[in-house]
Scaffold this motif. Structure first.
Motif, PDB file in Angstrom:
ATOM      1  N   GLY A  23       1.052  -1.394  -0.214  1.00  0.00           N
ATOM      2  CA  GLY A  23      -0.286   0.021  -0.278  1.00  0.00           C
ATOM      3  C   GLY A  23       0.681   0.899   0.045  1.00  0.00           C
ATOM      4  O   GLY A  23       2.060   1.062  -0.384  1.00  0.00           O
ATOM      5  N   HIS A  37       0.147   3.961  -6.096  1.00  0.00           N
ATOM      6  CA  HIS A  37      -0.944   4.367  -6.535  1.00  0.00           C
ATOM      7  C   HIS A  37      -1.026   4.064  -8.056  1.00  0.00           C
ATOM      8  O   HIS A  37      -1.399   4.139  -9.084  1.00  0.00           O
ATOM      9  CB  HIS A  37      -1.538   5.635  -6.209  1.00  0.00           C
ATOM     10  N   ASN A  71      -5.358   0.812  -0.011  1.00  0.00           N
ATOM     11  CA  ASN A  71      -5.207   1.981   1.232  1.00  0.00           C
ATOM     12  C   ASN A  71      -4.087   1.803   1.637  1.00  0.00           C
ATOM     13  O   ASN A  71      -2.729   1.198   0.587  1.00  0.00           O
ATOM     14  CB  ASN A  71      -6.109   1.549   1.866  1.00  0.00           C
ATOM     15  N   SER A  72      -3.122   2.467   2.681  1.00  0.00           N
ATOM     16  CA  SER A  72      -2.116   1.947   3.565  1.00  0.00           C
ATOM     17  C   SER A  72      -1.037   0.890   2.992  1.00  0.00           C
ATOM     18  O   SER A  72      -0.150   0.529   3.525  1.00  0.00           O
ATOM     19  CB  SER A  72      -2.322   2.847   4.967  1.00  0.00           C
ATOM     20  N   THR A  75      -2.785  -3.404  -1.544  1.00  0.00           N
ATOM     21  CA  THR A  75      -4.132  -3.115  -3.560  1.00  0.00           C
ATOM     22  C   THR A  75      -5.047  -4.372  -4.102  1.00  0.00           C
ATOM     23  O   THR A  75      -4.423  -5.618  -3.598  1.00  0.00           O
ATOM     24  CB  THR A  75      -2.878  -2.874  -4.378  1.00  0.00           C
TER      25      THR A  75
END
Length: 194
Positions: A23, A37, A71-72, A75
């Motif tokens: 993440g 991301h 998120n942190s 994926t």
């Protein structure tokens, strides 16, 4: 690839979830990564024969929904489809994940989209507070976005620990067929970097 099945005998819609524990707060080579991301967006471009839109359209034409999130801590690439389309959907998505066949123009386009999304996030006061707190408390510097030449190498190096979680009504034969898809992928001689 790990495969987990959760039976839901009341559900004809099957949830197919590809999850990898990487993440936005994953530390890579001593730095907080700045690629998770971007990789999440690029997953839809990974299929060796289909464009992002062709891949999504094929799943949507089966009445399915496909998306990805990050998120942190992880994926996820996920799809929701009727049980009769599970094998076909898994074949499509696993080809994108295992091949990760990215073209330079797709990489550049998604990099621009990520920049726009990050600017938009900074207009949200909760997201802005998270960024400020992260920068204040984090002890790790943030890495640079990998170049086009390095993104596939980085993907092959660290995105090899996918778990597929399938929730729905599947018979034992369907489960065996799904497991064989990944056994075939692991044993193939296809180089995902080419």
């Amino acid at each position: 690839m790990n495969i987990v099945f959760f039976d839901d005998l009341e559900q004809d819609i099957v949830s197919i979830n590809f999850v990898v524990p990487i993440g936005t707060k994953t530390i890579y080579k001593g730095k907080k990564n700045n690629f998770a991301h971007l990789v999440e967006h690029l997953l839809f471009h990974g299929h060796p024969e289909l464009t992002q839109y062709e891949l999504m359209l094929q799943i949507e034409q089966m009445g399915g929904l496909v998306n990805a999130g990050i998120n942190s801590y992880y994926t996820e690439l996920y799809a929701r489809v009727h049980k009769k389309y599970v094998i076909e959907t898994i074949n499509l998505l696993s080809r994108a994940i295992n091949c990760f066949s990215i073209r330079r123009e797709e990489y550049e386009s998604e990099k621009k989209i990520i920049a726009v999304e990050e600017k938009m996030q900074l207009t949200n006061e909760n997201a802005l507070l998270d960024v400020v707190l992260d920068e204040f408390f984090e002890k790790f510097p943030k890495s640079a976005i990998p170049s086009f030449n390095n993104i596939k190498k980085l993907y092959k190096e660290i995105y090899d620990n996918w778990t597929i979680i399938i929730i729905g009504k599947l018979c034992e034969n369907e489960k065996k067929m799904i497991s064989s898809i990944f056994t075939a992928d692991i044993n193939s001689n296809v180089d995902p970097l080419n």
